[in-house]
Design an enzyme around this catalytic site. Structure first.
Site, PDB file in Angstrom:
ATOM      1  N   HIS A  13       0.800  -1.128   0.007  1.00  0.00           N
ATOM      2  CA  HIS A  13       0.148  -0.036   0.007  1.00  0.00           C
ATOM      3  C   HIS A  13       0.662   1.275   0.055  1.00  0.00           C
ATOM      4  O   HIS A  13       0.753   1.952   0.773  1.00  0.00           O
ATOM      5  CB  HIS A  13      -1.104  -0.071   1.075  1.00  0.00           C
ATOM      6  CG  HIS A  13      -0.859  -0.460   2.365  1.00  0.00           C
ATOM      7  ND1 HIS A  13       0.009   0.458   3.318  1.00  0.00           N
ATOM      8  CD2 HIS A  13      -1.395  -1.170   3.423  1.00  0.00           C
ATOM      9  CE1 HIS A  13       0.227  -0.037   4.371  1.00  0.00           C
ATOM     10  NE2 HIS A  13      -0.550  -0.985   4.494  1.00  0.00           N
ATOM     11  N   HIS A  20      -4.036  -9.594  14.794  1.00  0.00           N
ATOM     12  CA  HIS A  20      -4.338  -8.394  13.953  1.00  0.00           C
ATOM     13  C   HIS A  20      -4.886  -8.865  12.682  1.00  0.00           C
ATOM     14  O   HIS A  20      -4.634 -10.095  12.119  1.00  0.00           O
ATOM     15  CB  HIS A  20      -3.062  -7.757  13.682  1.00  0.00           C
ATOM     16  CG  HIS A  20      -3.071  -6.452  12.799  1.00  0.00           C
ATOM     17  ND1 HIS A  20      -4.107  -5.680  12.761  1.00  0.00           N
ATOM     18  CD2 HIS A  20      -2.290  -6.004  11.779  1.00  0.00           C
ATOM     19  CE1 HIS A  20      -3.884  -4.443  11.767  1.00  0.00           C
ATOM     20  NE2 HIS A  20      -2.770  -4.722  11.351  1.00  0.00           N
ATOM     21  N   GLU A  68      -5.414  -6.997   9.589  1.00  0.00           N
ATOM     22  CA  GLU A  68      -4.974  -6.517   8.310  1.00  0.00           C
ATOM     23  C   GLU A  68      -5.052  -7.794   7.025  1.00  0.00           C
ATOM     24  O   GLU A  68      -4.251  -8.683   7.746  1.00  0.00           O
ATOM     25  CB  GLU A  68      -4.116  -5.726   8.388  1.00  0.00           C
ATOM     26  CG  GLU A  68      -3.871  -4.601   7.392  1.00  0.00           C
ATOM     27  CD  GLU A  68      -3.098  -3.353   7.279  1.00  0.00           C
ATOM     28  OE1 GLU A  68      -2.086  -3.203   8.326  1.00  0.00           O
ATOM     29  OE2 GLU A  68      -3.094  -2.781   6.359  1.00  0.00           O
ATOM     30  N   ASP A 110      -2.971  -8.701   5.067  1.00  0.00           N
ATOM     31  CA  ASP A 110      -1.658  -9.205   4.916  1.00  0.00           C
ATOM     32  C   ASP A 110      -1.409 -10.327   6.085  1.00  0.00           C
ATOM     33  O   ASP A 110      -0.513 -11.249   5.669  1.00  0.00           O
ATOM     34  CB  ASP A 110      -0.587  -8.177   5.084  1.00  0.00           C
ATOM     35  CG  ASP A 110      -0.455  -7.176   6.296  1.00  0.00           C
ATOM     36  OD1 ASP A 110      -1.553  -6.891   6.728  1.00  0.00           O
ATOM     37  OD2 ASP A 110       0.564  -7.148   6.833  1.00  0.00           O
ATOM     38  N   HIS A 158      -1.347  -1.121  15.376  1.00  0.00           N
ATOM     39  CA  HIS A 158      -1.693   0.022  14.819  1.00  0.00           C
ATOM     40  C   HIS A 158      -3.386   0.285  13.992  1.00  0.00           C
ATOM     41  O   HIS A 158      -3.690   1.139  13.577  1.00  0.00           O
ATOM     42  CB  HIS A 158      -0.721   0.400  13.562  1.00  0.00           C
ATOM     43  CG  HIS A 158      -0.909  -0.475  12.238  1.00  0.00           C
ATOM     44  ND1 HIS A 158      -1.023   0.231  11.007  1.00  0.00           N
ATOM     45  CD2 HIS A 158      -1.043  -1.676  11.924  1.00  0.00           C
ATOM     46  CE1 HIS A 158      -1.143  -0.951  10.219  1.00  0.00           C
ATOM     47  NE2 HIS A 158      -1.352  -2.026  10.692  1.00  0.00           N
ATOM     48  N   ASP A 217       2.902  -6.569  14.092  1.00  0.00           N
ATOM     49  CA  ASP A 217       3.334  -5.674  13.241  1.00  0.00           C
ATOM     50  C   ASP A 217       4.543  -4.674  13.821  1.00  0.00           C
ATOM     51  O   ASP A 217       5.280  -4.180  13.357  1.00  0.00           O
ATOM     52  CB  ASP A 217       2.441  -4.516  12.700  1.00  0.00           C
ATOM     53  CG  ASP A 217       1.427  -5.109  11.584  1.00  0.00           C
ATOM     54  OD1 ASP A 217       2.042  -5.992  10.894  1.00  0.00           O
ATOM     55  OD2 ASP A 217       0.281  -4.328  11.039  1.00  0.00           O
ATOM     56  N   TYR A 237      10.272   0.893   8.308  1.00  0.00           N
ATOM     57  CA  TYR A 237       8.899   0.362   8.550  1.00  0.00           C
ATOM     58  C   TYR A 237       8.304   1.297   9.619  1.00  0.00           C
ATOM     59  O   TYR A 237       7.349   1.725   9.542  1.00  0.00           O
ATOM     60  CB  TYR A 237       9.145  -0.971   9.158  1.00  0.00           C
ATOM     61  CG  TYR A 237       7.718  -1.863   9.338  1.00  0.00           C
ATOM     62  CD1 TYR A 237       7.295  -2.762   8.657  1.00  0.00           C
ATOM     63  CD2 TYR A 237       7.119  -1.688  10.745  1.00  0.00           C
ATOM     64  CE1 TYR A 237       6.095  -3.232   8.820  1.00  0.00           C
ATOM     65  CE2 TYR A 237       6.056  -2.269  11.087  1.00  0.00           C
ATOM     66  CZ  TYR A 237       5.356  -3.187   9.983  1.00  0.00           C
ATOM     67  OH  TYR A 237       4.197  -3.797  10.319  1.00  0.00           O
TER      68      TYR A 237
HETATM   69 FE1  FEO Z   1      -1.143  -4.105   9.735  1.00  0.00          FE
HETATM   70 FE2  FEO Z   1       1.199  -6.405   8.702  1.00  0.00          FE
HETATM   71  O1  FEO Z   1      -0.620  -5.453   8.826  1.00  0.00           O
END
Ligand code: FEO
Length: 389
Positions: free
Chosen positions: A24, A78, A80, A82, A145, A164, A192
């Site tokens: 992204h 998490h 997200e 990914d 996050h 993350d 990162y």
């Molecule tokens: Fe917040 Fe690695 O995804």
């Protein structure tokens, strides 16, 4: 596809994405990894899944240790995609597994995927789950996050699955910081941090002190991206520096240009800053990666941002970059705005507005009509020197 033992009966069973270059809009110039970990105890526990297209790779590693249908718990730190987009496939295979996650993660998982019939156990910060001889303790990481985020601490092994946090986007055959090189790993982690976690500096400081107050001994940090920290102290110390915006003696000059006038100003500012002994980095907004630019800004003491005026307003590539920068909320910077113009200097005024919103301490903007004269180049040099001082 082999698993890698990281502790007794704890294995890395993730996947390596050697070829992805865009996460992204984060330039992943060396690819990235999706880390998943398997704990073999009375209850076989998988911590985090991988991105959907890498489920087979992760399963191949798991199969070298256990039959994946025997997995009892899948901890989702998490949601997200990914990490979570591989969950539906894992749940088809480990059909009796219980997903362990926060309430917000449960809500999100059931919005992203069809969770009908799944066993889902909701946990909150401080909760513990016995998996046999070992205990998982969950740490609330709300907004670090995402709202659903949490971390999982394997008490007996003093091992933190941080998701993350403390991650790095780098694909490598090495699985540990000491193999990749601790300093190199810190550099990947900085990239990162700057691009993903910089806006959360306040929360990070609070969380670091909370974890310190819990008195958790952490021997190893296993994040969901990149290599595993055998030197957790190094990355915790770096996070503390970054979250406090501790700066180096460094001036970052960022610009775009139409007919090289703003470029000449950028060069003169850079030369002036260098004359005072500062490290100087110069970036062209369309030629350099924004991922790199904001990483250098993270620990710079000063920034200079320049653009020409076009159509009575800000040059669009610089506007895009400023939108990115504003969202990342860098703090504690001295700043200068500059640029050339034809008949009004609105471009520079718009940059100035953004930097003031960021509460940067700004110098008087430098605006030059058409092409900088020798006197104006000297003024740019002097302002660069002032930024450095
Ligand atoms: Fe917040 Fe690695 O995804």
């Amino acid at each position: 596809m082999k698993p890698v033992g990281i502790k007794d009966n704890v294995f890395w069973v993730g996947a390596i994405d050697w070829n992805e270059r865009d996460f992204h809009n984060f330039l992943t110039r060396r690819g990235l990894t999706y880390n998943s970990y398997l704990i073999v105890d009375e209850k076989v526990t998988l911590v985090d899944t991988v991105k959907h297209k890498f489920v087979k790779e992760s399963l191949d590693r798991i199969k070298k240790i256990v039959d994946p249908s025997q997995i009892d718990y899948i901890v989702m730190n998490h949601i997200e995609p990914d990490h979570s987009s591989g969950l539906p496939d894992m749940m088809r295979i480990a059909e009796n597994a219980t997903v362990v996650c926060s309430q917000r993660a449960k809500d999100g998982i059931c919005k992203y995927y069809d969770c009908d019939g799944w066993n889902i156990k909701v946990v909150k910060g401080g909760d513990e789950l016995k998996i046999g001889t070992r205990t998982l303790m969950f740490i609330d990481m709300t907004m670090l996050h995402w709202p659903d985020s949490m971390a999982t601490y394997l008490k007996e092994d003093k091992l933190l699955f941080s998701n993350d946090a403390f991650g790095q986007h780098v694909a490598s055959e090495e699985r540990f910081d000491e193999e990749l090189g601790v300093e190199e790993t810190i550099n990947w982690a900085k990239l990162y941090y700057a691009n993903i976690l910089m806006p959360l500096a306040g929360l990070i400081k609070k969380k670091l002190s909370e974890v310190q107050n819990l008195g958790l001994e952490i021997e190893m940090i296993a994040p969901s991206h990149g290599v595993i920290w055998k030197n957790p102290g190094k990355i915790i110390e770096a996070y503390s520096r970054w979250a406090n915006f501790e700066s180096e003696n460094k001036v970052v000059v960022v610009f775009d240009t139409m007919w090289h006038s703003t470029e000449r100003l950028a060069e003169a500012i850079a030369e002036g800053a260098g004359s005072e002994g500062a490290e100087v980095r110069v970036f062209h907004v369309r030629k350099d990666s924004w991922t790199d630019i904001v990483t250098e800004i993270l620990d710079a003491k000063s920034v200079a941002i320049g653009a020409p005026t076009i159509h009575n307003g800000l040059f669009p590539p610089v506007a895009g970059f400023l939108t990115y920068l504003k969202g990342l909320k860098p703090q504690n910077k001295k700043a200068l705005t500059f640029g050339s113009y034809g008949w009004n200097g609105n471009g520079v005024k718009e940059i100035q507005k953004v930097l003031e919103e960021l509460k940067f301490e700004t110098l008087e903007p430098l605006m030059v009509k058409f092409k900088p004269s020798e006197e104006e180049l000297q003024r740019a040099f002097d302002l660069g020197a002032e930024l450095a001082r």
